[in-house]
Design a protein around this motif. Structure first.
Motif, PDB file in Angstrom:
ATOM      1  N   ASP A  79       0.823  -1.207   0.000  1.00 48.63           N
ATOM      2  CA  ASP A  79       0.000   0.000   0.000  1.00 48.63           C
ATOM      3  C   ASP A  79       0.861   1.263   0.000  1.00 48.63           C
ATOM      4  O   ASP A  79       0.485   2.286  -0.565  1.00 48.63           O
ATOM      5  N   ALA A  80       1.998   1.184   0.663  1.00 48.74           N
ATOM      6  CA  ALA A  80       2.897   2.333   0.784  1.00 48.74           C
ATOM      7  C   ALA A  80       4.323   1.873   0.558  1.00 48.74           C
ATOM      8  O   ALA A  80       4.726   0.796   1.004  1.00 48.74           O
ATOM      9  N   PHE A  81       5.087   2.712  -0.132  1.00 44.71           N
ATOM     10  CA  PHE A  81       6.503   2.439  -0.395  1.00 44.71           C
ATOM     11  C   PHE A  81       7.329   3.593   0.162  1.00 44.71           C
ATOM     12  O   PHE A  81       7.096   4.757  -0.192  1.00 44.71           O
ATOM     13  N   LEU A  82       8.271   3.263   1.034  1.00 41.53           N
ATOM     14  CA  LEU A  82       9.170   4.265   1.601  1.00 41.53           C
ATOM     15  C   LEU A  82      10.569   4.018   1.046  1.00 41.53           C
ATOM     16  O   LEU A  82      11.108   2.911   1.185  1.00 41.53           O
ATOM     17  N   ILE A  83      11.142   5.015   0.419  1.00 43.58           N
ATOM     18  CA  ILE A  83      12.474   4.884  -0.173  1.00 43.58           C
ATOM     19  C   ILE A  83      13.488   5.508   0.760  1.00 43.58           C
ATOM     20  O   ILE A  83      13.445   6.714   1.037  1.00 43.58           O
ATOM     21  N   SER A 153      -4.729  11.908  -8.870  1.00 41.62           N
ATOM     22  CA  SER A 153      -3.736  10.965  -9.393  1.00 41.62           C
ATOM     23  C   SER A 153      -3.927   9.572  -8.798  1.00 41.62           C
ATOM     24  O   SER A 153      -4.410   9.414  -7.666  1.00 41.62           O
ATOM     25  N   ASP A 154      -3.497   8.580  -9.563  1.00 41.68           N
ATOM     26  CA  ASP A 154      -3.546   7.198  -9.077  1.00 41.68           C
ATOM     27  C   ASP A 154      -2.548   6.975  -7.945  1.00 41.68           C
ATOM     28  O   ASP A 154      -2.820   6.233  -6.996  1.00 41.68           O
ATOM     29  N   ILE A 155      -1.387   7.590  -8.075  1.00 45.69           N
ATOM     30  CA  ILE A 155      -0.294   7.387  -7.131  1.00 45.69           C
ATOM     31  C   ILE A 155      -0.028   8.690  -6.371  1.00 45.69           C
ATOM     32  O   ILE A 155       0.021   9.768  -6.960  1.00 45.69           O
ATOM     33  N   ARG A 156       0.118   8.589  -5.054  1.00 45.03           N
ATOM     34  CA  ARG A 156       0.479   9.755  -4.234  1.00 45.03           C
ATOM     35  C   ARG A 156       2.007   9.792  -4.068  1.00 45.03           C
ATOM     36  O   ARG A 156       2.654   8.759  -3.962  1.00 45.03           O
ATOM     37  N   ILE A 157       2.539  10.992  -4.029  1.00 43.05           N
ATOM     38  CA  ILE A 157       3.989  11.183  -3.898  1.00 43.05           C
ATOM     39  C   ILE A 157       4.259  12.204  -2.792  1.00 43.05           C
ATOM     40  O   ILE A 157       3.622  13.265  -2.743  1.00 43.05           O
ATOM     41  N   ALA A 158       5.227  11.907  -1.917  1.00 44.03           N
ATOM     42  CA  ALA A 158       5.563  12.845  -0.840  1.00 44.03           C
ATOM     43  C   ALA A 158       7.022  12.679  -0.440  1.00 44.03           C
ATOM     44  O   ALA A 158       7.672  11.677  -0.748  1.00 44.03           O
ATOM     45  N   HIS A 159       7.499  13.695   0.259  1.00 41.84           N
ATOM     46  CA  HIS A 159       8.836  13.635   0.864  1.00 41.84           C
ATOM     47  C   HIS A 159       8.678  13.795   2.366  1.00 41.84           C
ATOM     48  O   HIS A 159       7.968  14.684   2.842  1.00 41.84           O
ATOM     49  N   CYS A 160       9.356  12.910   3.123  1.00 43.34           N
ATOM     50  CA  CYS A 160       9.335  12.997   4.582  1.00 43.34           C
ATOM     51  C   CYS A 160      10.716  12.605   5.087  1.00 43.34           C
ATOM     52  O   CYS A 160      10.987  11.426   5.328  1.00 43.34           O
ATOM     53  N   PRO A 161      11.620  13.571   5.229  1.00 45.71           N
ATOM     54  CA  PRO A 161      13.001  13.246   5.596  1.00 45.71           C
ATOM     55  C   PRO A 161      13.118  12.758   7.031  1.00 45.71           C
ATOM     56  O   PRO A 161      12.397  13.215   7.915  1.00 45.71           O
ATOM     57  N   GLN A 185      -2.140  18.191  -1.525  1.00 45.53           N
ATOM     58  CA  GLN A 185      -2.623  18.100  -0.150  1.00 45.53           C
ATOM     59  C   GLN A 185      -3.037  16.669   0.190  1.00 45.53           C
ATOM     60  O   GLN A 185      -2.794  16.183   1.302  1.00 45.53           O
ATOM     61  N   ARG A 186      -3.632  15.995  -0.757  1.00 44.83           N
ATOM     62  CA  ARG A 186      -4.049  14.611  -0.531  1.00 44.83           C
ATOM     63  C   ARG A 186      -2.832  13.721  -0.278  1.00 44.83           C
ATOM     64  O   ARG A 186      -2.853  12.838   0.575  1.00 44.83           O
ATOM     65  N   CYS A 187      -1.767  13.967  -1.019  1.00 45.73           N
ATOM     66  CA  CYS A 187      -0.530  13.206  -0.811  1.00 45.73           C
ATOM     67  C   CYS A 187      -0.002  13.427   0.605  1.00 45.73           C
ATOM     68  O   CYS A 187       0.406  12.484   1.292  1.00 45.73           O
ATOM     69  N   SER A 188      -0.002  14.681   1.050  1.00 45.82           N
ATOM     70  CA  SER A 188       0.508  15.006   2.383  1.00 45.82           C
ATOM     71  C   SER A 188      -0.309  14.342   3.470  1.00 45.82           C
ATOM     72  O   SER A 188       0.234  13.777   4.426  1.00 45.82           O
ATOM     73  N   LEU A 189      -1.633  14.401   3.355  1.00 42.81           N
ATOM     74  CA  LEU A 189      -2.497  13.830   4.380  1.00 42.81           C
ATOM     75  C   LEU A 189      -2.386  12.309   4.424  1.00 42.81           C
ATOM     76  O   LEU A 189      -2.439  11.705   5.498  1.00 42.81           O
ATOM     77  N   THR A 190      -2.218  11.691   3.254  1.00 43.85           N
ATOM     78  CA  THR A 190      -2.040  10.237   3.222  1.00 43.85           C
ATOM     79  C   THR A 190      -0.742   9.845   3.913  1.00 43.85           C
ATOM     80  O   THR A 190      -0.691   8.879   4.690  1.00 43.85           O
ATOM     81  N   ALA A 191       0.327  10.601   3.642  1.00 47.96           N
ATOM     82  CA  ALA A 191       1.614  10.329   4.285  1.00 47.96           C
ATOM     83  C   ALA A 191       1.527  10.540   5.792  1.00 47.96           C
ATOM     84  O   ALA A 191       2.050   9.744   6.582  1.00 47.96           O
ATOM     85  N   ALA A 192       0.870  11.623   6.207  1.00 45.14           N
ATOM     86  CA  ALA A 192       0.738  11.908   7.639  1.00 45.14           C
ATOM     87  C   ALA A 192      -0.010  10.787   8.356  1.00 45.14           C
ATOM     88  O   ALA A 192       0.362  10.371   9.458  1.00 45.14           O
TER      89      ALA A 192
END
Length: 435
Positions: A79-83, A153-161, A185-192
């Motif tokens: 569901d989520a990929f963290l690089i 978008s189908d895929i959400r993208i975010a940065h969280c250092p 904003q949707r990407c950010s909320l999903t990551a949060a």
């Protein structure tokens, strides 16, 4: 309605990736860690760890044994990929190397599905998250990404250092605030929502990935500049024959002054690296950051000069000796106290240089490693008792076990003030009584 996250994939199982994977797994989330090193994969699947970090071994062992954490070399759907892969330099001009991020994108692209989120945790130059989104889109033209479809978008993208201190990673992953910069904003909320599975600190939403990227770089550049000030003070004090440790203690009596302690340089994969990411993006606007980097990266050369001077003093006092008979003890190799991490370590650099030019025995005291790196072949890893018999003692890392130790006999090069005599600060009344 946001799809609940039940499976997380962490790409890169190093000093940040493995603790992060273990933390999600400790919350009973299925976690698949991906790494290109088969030895790392096998070690984790046995419930063991390949790095030293307090409490990590217990969390990984429990997560593996309960079936919530496993490792593989091939990405699979999640569901989520963290690089969390390295972001080193290439060439001599400190140009950021994003090839590891690009390779991770190529690896996970085939298994991406609509509704997935991809989060870049690797500390990166400004624009890296957008580049990541572009690489993923190039591999999956059948999916839409934020730069193409925005909130839909189908895929959400975010940065969280990551923002943790080695030696306290397992604690700070939970308690530290996280800065999240989604491409929408949707990407950010999903990551949060994802990080809130274990983070008790705030998840602070930045205006976008560039602000989040720059925030991490700014934090470490701020520290680098302050360390450079302390390191430059140590050079000035040496020239003026002033005790730098006393000077800093006196100056810090001011209620609005907090000078850091000098050292042999700056190491690790953050403070010694991140400022150059800012410089690469704005070279003409960052003279202070560049100067601080030069001060800190030049400090090992000054330490080596001190060691050479100590050798000269010892030979002058013992004219019957040759340099080949002089034993030099080096205390500490890690880039900071009480860890085993040698990345970008000025202490290791100094030890390597001493080994290269000194013809006599080199004794190394590093309580956090079992073997010396290949670059120190010819040196001996010893206990403090054996090092005490050396003629020259070079303190490079103030590990807890070194603090409070007796000042050894012989020539001393103390870059951390471990053996410095603590000055007594008298009050006016005390001074009159002494007089």
């Amino acid at each position: 309605m946001r799809k609940p996250i039940s499976k997380v994939s962490v790409i890169g199982l190093g000093y940040i990736g493995l603790p992060t994977a273990a933390m999600f797994a400790s919350r009973k989330v299925e976690v698949v860690g991906v790494d290109v090193n088969p030895k790392t994969v096998d070690t984790i699947n046995r419930g063991d760890i390949h790095i030293i970090e307090p409490d990590l071994d217990m969390v990984v062992s429990a997560a593996v044994n309960r079936g919530f954490l496993r490792a593989t070399m091939v990405p699979e759907p999640a569901d989520a990929f963290l690089i969390a892969v390295p972001t080193p330099f290439k060439g001599d001009n400190h140009e950021p190397d994003l090839s590891y991020i690009e390779a991770a994108c190529k690896a996970i692209a085939p298994v991406l599905e609509p509704g997935n989120i991809v989060i870049l945790e690797s500390t990166s130059p400004v624009g890296a998250t957008e580049a990541m989104a572009g690489w993923l889109a190039a591999h999956r033209s059948d999916l839409t990404f934020p730069q193409q479809a925005g909130e839909q978008s189908d895929i959400r993208i975010a940065h969280c250092p990551e923002r943790v201190l080695p030696g306290k990673v397992m604690q700070e992953l939970i308690t530290n605030d996280r800065v999240i910069g989604g491409m929408t904003q949707r990407c950010s909320l999903t990551a949060a929502a994802l990080y809130k599975l274990f983070v008790t600190g705030d998840c602070v939403i930045a205006s976008g990935p560039r602000a989040a990227e720059m925030a991490k770089l700014t934090e470490n550049s701020f520290r680098d500049v302050n360390i450079a000030f302390a390191n430059e003070l140590s050079l000035i004090c040496d020239e003026l024959e002033i005790d730098v440790w006393e000077l800093i203690m006196l100056a810090n009596r001011h209620p609005r002054v907090n000078i850091l302690q000098p050292g042999p340089g700056v190491g690790g994969h953050c403070i010694a690296v991140d400022p150059w990411f800012i410089v690469s993006s704005a070279p003409d606007a960052s003279p202070l950051i560049q100067t601080a980097r030069r001060v800190n990266s030049g400090k090992p050369d000054w330490v080596l000069d001190q060691v050479k001077a100590a050798l000269g003093n010892h030979l002058a006092n013992h004219p019957a000796k040759t340099a080949a008979e002089v034993r030099i003890a080096v205390y500490g190799l890690a880039f900071k106290p009480d860890i085993d991490d040698l990345r970008e370590s000025p202490a290791l650099e100094i030890a390597e240089e001493i080994l290269a030019w000194h013809s006599g025995p080199i004794l190394v005291v590093e309580p956090n490693v079992d073997t010396l790196p290949a670059s120190l072949e010819g040196a001996a890893l010893v206990q403090p008792a054996e090092a005490a018999r050396a003629n020259i003692h070079v303190m490079l890392v103030d590990h807890q076990g070194f603090k409070g130790s007796a000042r050894p006999e012989g020539e001393i090069v103390d870059t951390r003030g471990v053996w410095a005599e603590a000055p007594r600060l008298y009050s006016f009344v005390e001074r009159r009584m002494v007089a």
